[in-house]
Design an enzyme around this catalytic site. Sequence first.
Site, PDB file in Angstrom:
ATOM      1  N   LYS A 187     -35.321  16.501 -19.974  1.00 11.31           N
ATOM      2  CA  LYS A 187     -36.637  16.794 -19.419  1.00 11.31           C
ATOM      3  C   LYS A 187     -37.439  15.536 -19.124  1.00 11.31           C
ATOM      4  CE  LYS A 187     -37.195  21.581 -20.280  1.00 11.31           C
ATOM      5  NZ  LYS A 187     -38.101  22.675 -20.609  1.00 11.31           N
ATOM      6  N   ARG A 216     -30.848  24.701 -25.965  1.00 13.04           N
ATOM      7  CA  ARG A 216     -30.383  24.875 -24.587  1.00 13.04           C
ATOM      8  C   ARG A 216     -30.152  23.491 -23.995  1.00 13.04           C
ATOM      9  NH1 ARG A 216     -32.567  25.267 -19.361  1.00 13.04           N
ATOM     10  NH2 ARG A 216     -31.711  26.953 -18.072  1.00 13.04           N
TER      11      ARG A 216
END
Length: 279
Positions: free
Chosen positions: A225, A259
């Site tokens: 991210k 995840r």
Amino acid sequence: MGRLATDPRPLIMGTLNVTPDSFSDGGRFFLSGTVDVDEVVAAATQMVEEGADILDIGGESTRPGAASITTEQELERVVPVIEALARHLDVPLSVDSSDPVVMTEAVGVGATLINDVRALARPGALVAAAAAVRDHDVSVCLMHMRGEPGTMSDRAQYTDLVAEVMDELLARIHQALQMGIPASRLIVDPGFGFAKTTTQNLQILKHLSDFKSLGFPLLVGLSRKRMIGEITGRAVSERVAGSVALALLAVERGARIVRVHDVAATRDVLRLFSAMNDA
């Protein structure tokens, strides 16, 4: 997804984005404008061999500013992939979708988890998810987000960050329970990167153990991210070390499912973590 109740290990969810524009792997599985199902199956098989416990298939990009797509486009991307994976692999499949029609169709061809970044807030989603749980015994993950991907960055304003995120998740949990979805079928995700700045993401990670008080398994998505890039200066393709470090920190603070894009590296680190705890 019954493994959550019996498997003490943290579980790894491998990410498969069958989109042309996701921030990390968008376009990877597209050939002449359509999804190459064989390529997805090959990548999924590799993920399972590397240690993925769950596979998460998404057909709509939710990166900031992502373009919206139609139900028909999402169905064309997602349903054939889940159908093929259900035939080839013996692993739980998750559909990453907020669309009630996509949820229903995906569960019908083999998905056993509905992973919704909008926490069943779209019209018809609560009803569709409740029917899927009732008829197919699936689980549902409710993620925290404010607004939509195109507007969520403008909604990252909190007075008491952790308390407000927890309260807003509780409101969605209450709606799901009222609709008849059993508590035993719910998973929650604090939504790292969704209506949250890098500093806010770090604050939630620091206090992630507080979310265990909600009483539901925690799913966390930190892989590759933007916060990793902002802190380390690394491009998306160079964020494996940062992603694995954050996955480990999340598991230490109570995450049951992480995840990730980089399954093998994550599995190695979590095996070392488990070995230390067992020593």
